[in-house]
Design an enzyme around this catalytic site. Structure first.
Site, short mmCIF file in Angstrom:
data_model
loop_
_atom_site.label_atom_id
_atom_site.label_comp_id
_atom_site.label_asym_id
_atom_site.label_seq_id
_atom_site.Cartn_x
_atom_site.Cartn_y
_atom_site.Cartn_z
N LYS A 298 -7.56 7.30 -1.70
CA LYS A 298 -9.02 7.79 -1.00
C LYS A 298 -9.53 8.82 -1.70
CE LYS A 298 -7.65 6.80 3.71
NZ LYS A 298 -6.10 6.33 3.53
N GLY B 181 -12.03 11.21 -3.61
CA GLY B 181 -13.56 11.61 -2.69
C GLY B 181 -13.82 12.83 -3.21
N ASP B 182 -14.05 12.98 -4.61
CA ASP B 182 -14.39 14.17 -5.35
C ASP B 182 -15.78 13.92 -6.21
OD1 ASP B 182 -14.54 16.85 -6.09
OD2 ASP B 182 -12.42 16.95 -5.74
N ILE B 183 -16.17 14.86 -7.06
CA ILE B 183 -17.17 14.46 -8.19
C ILE B 183 -16.49 13.76 -9.13
CG2 ILE B 183 -18.38 16.60 -7.63
CD1 ILE B 183 -16.82 17.60 -10.46
N GLY B 184 -17.41 12.69 -9.69
CA GLY B 184 -17.03 11.84 -10.69
C GLY B 184 -16.00 12.43 -11.85
N TYR C 105 -5.10 0.58 17.33
CA TYR C 105 -4.81 -0.78 16.86
C TYR C 105 -5.27 -1.59 17.65
CZ TYR C 105 -0.88 2.17 15.04
OH TYR C 105 -0.16 3.19 14.31
N ARG D 95 3.86 1.45 10.38
CA ARG D 95 5.27 1.98 11.40
C ARG D 95 5.77 0.70 11.95
NH1 ARG D 95 1.73 6.88 13.48
NH2 ARG D 95 0.21 5.58 12.66
N LYS E 240 0.82 -1.13 -0.08
CA LYS E 240 -0.03 -0.03 0.30
C LYS E 240 0.79 1.23 -0.15
CE LYS E 240 -2.21 1.57 3.62
NZ LYS E 240 -2.19 3.25 3.56
O1 6AU Z 1 0.10 0.88 10.64
P1 6AU Z 1 0.07 2.49 10.67
O2 6AU Z 1 -0.80 3.03 11.63
O3 6AU Z 1 1.56 2.98 10.55
O4 6AU Z 1 -0.47 3.03 9.24
C1 6AU Z 1 -1.78 2.75 8.78
C2 6AU Z 1 -1.97 3.18 7.37
C3 6AU Z 1 -1.95 4.54 7.03
C4 6AU Z 1 -3.30 4.96 6.72
O5 6AU Z 1 -3.35 5.88 5.91
C5 6AU Z 1 -4.23 4.17 6.65
O6 6AU Z 1 -3.43 2.65 7.03
N1 6AU Z 1 -5.53 4.11 7.14
C6 6AU Z 1 -6.57 3.61 6.48
C7 6AU Z 1 -6.85 3.22 4.99
C8 6AU Z 1 -5.91 2.25 4.61
O7 6AU Z 1 -7.73 3.70 4.23
C9 6AU Z 1 -7.85 4.01 7.04
C10 6AU Z 1 -7.92 4.08 8.23
O8 6AU Z 1 -9.19 4.10 8.86
N2 6AU Z 1 -6.80 4.19 9.13
C11 6AU Z 1 -5.82 4.08 8.47
O9 6AU Z 1 -4.52 4.20 9.31
O10 6AU Z 1 -1.36 4.43 5.66
#
Ligand code: 6AU
Length: 379
Positions: free
Chosen positions: A105, A107-110, A331, A350, A68
């Site tokens: 993510k 999140g805007d108009i089409g 977490y 992280r 990701k």
């Molecule tokens: O394990 P972390 O906390 O270091 O990283 C979490 C990752 C970050 C956030 O942008 C993403 O997950 N994230 C997302 C996503 C994937 O869309 C949604 C959310 O609710 N919380 C979140 O942390 O890259």
């Protein structure tokens, strides 16, 4: 943390069984890849530079099935479609066997999300197998992204392979005089994925060769799933490459249906609207970013990916509560997320990136999440 929803029978199914029951080609591929690599781990590669990203991914690649990215947070991202960071990630994805998920993510108009997805400098659709969208603007966002992906897919259905050779020999370095001819030649160039421009050369006697512009343009079309791509996998896991094909060219979307952060505004009503929209776009929507399984109708077979996952330090018992990051992130352990809440893939950032040995830490997370899946499905 996860709602008291009725348990869907799919929670007991193996990933291979689920691969057989999904109609989305990329979900099918991903579920089989998970089984082959025995991994349901996604690395949230939140590093600060493209260089660091490539280095980290090459190390952690064997443990993950999804990488990701947040490409817009990386210094030094190279936008070149053939040799840039996206293309390099593609090579690493082939080498280690994982899919690339750009956590954009939308999140805007089409109309705007279509441009953000397929155009601009990043051209996300070219290198990211999966993207996600926030459904706050409404269903049109998903509809627009689905249309953009279909249009893109039909364009890359056949890769345009163009080779160009230009003769008669002239000089290694163009004289001013030659420029007219060389410009003429370049007007013949048709930009394609493979472009080779034969070098000009000078006759041995030192005289400038007469320029008879012989320009040969050949254009051939070959299917994107051509075996030619297989030859690019020159390193990596042998088992993976003997058993596994390239991912399909279809693109996939995850709808951001629930967020892990404290105080977020994603209500139950919003989550339900996400589920409805996903059912309406099953050929594009692979599933959700959510903290629990949202499959409820008999035909639902969506994949769920969950961030906010942490394991206790090596040797310590898994505890019910794990501390947040002080910035709203919460977490939970793989046992809770996969075993209890029914998510399929955990996303870890992280904790792996900042570990002394990210490779070993990724392997530890892979084992933790896989064990939780095995227990859930009695594998
Ligand atoms: O394990 P972390 O906390 O270091 O990283 C979490 C990752 C970050 C956030 O942008 C993403 O997950 N994230 C997302 C996503 C994937 O869309 C949604 C959310 O609710 N919380 C979140 O942390 O890259």
């Amino acid at each position: 943390m996860c709602a008291d929803r009725p348990k869907h029978p799919i929670l007991k199914a193996s990933f291979v069984e689920r691969a057989n029951s999904t109609s989305h080609p990329l979900s099918n591929y991903l579920l089989r890849l998970m089984e082959l690599k025995q991994s349901n781990l996604c690395l949230s590669a939140d590093v600060t530079s493209a260089r660091e990203l490539l280095h980290l991914v090459d190390k952690v690649g064997p443990s993950i099935v999804i990488l990701k990215t947040h490409y817009d947070t990386l210094a030094g991202w190279d936008y070149d479609p053939q040799t840039g960071t996206g293309a390099k990630l593609g090579s690493l994805a082939r080498k280690h066997g994982f899919l690339i998920f750009e956590d954009r993510k939308f999140g805007d108009i089409g109309h705007t999300v279509q441009m953000q997805y397929t155009a601009g400098s990043a051209r996300i659709v070219d290198w990211a197998h999966i993207v996600n969208a926030n459904m706050i603007p409404g269903k049109a966002t998903v509809q627009a992204l689905a249309e953009a992906a279909t249009k893109w897919r039909s364009r890359v259905n056949y890769e345009v392979k163009t080779s160009i050779s230009v003769g008669i020999p002239v000089s290694n370095v163009f004289d001013e005089e030659d420029e007219t001819e060389s410009n003429e030649a370049s007007e013949h160039l048709i930009m394609g994925d493979m472009l080779t421009l034969g070098p000009y050369s000078r006759d041995n006697d030192g005289r400038k060769g007469s320029i008879v512009s012989v320009t040969t343009v050949t254009q051939s079309f070959e299917p994107v799933d051509s075996p030619r791509f297989g030859s690019q996998i020159d390193e990596g896991d042998e088992l993976l490459h003997t058993k596994f094909e390239e991912p399909p060219s279809e693109r996939g979307l995850l709808i951001l249906a629930q967020m892990a952060g404290t105080g977020n505004f994603m209500s139950e009503e919003y989550t339900q609207a996400c589920i409805e929209t996903a059912r309406e776009h099953k050929s594009f929507v692979m599933g959700f970013v959510s903290h629990e399984s949202l499959n409820s109708a008999p035909a639902d077979s969506f994949i769920h990916m969950t961030p906010g996952c942490q394991l206790p330090p090596e040797g310590e018992e898994e505890n019910e509560t794990v501390e947040g990051d002080g910035l709203g992130q919460n977490y939970n352990t793989p046992t809770k997320l996969v075993g209890l809440c029914g998510t399929d893939i955990i996303m870890v950032g992280r904790d792996i990136i900042k570990a002394g040995d990210p490779q070993a830490e990724a392997a530890r997370y892979r084992d933790g999440a896989w064990t939780a899946y095995q227990r859930r499905s009695n594998q």
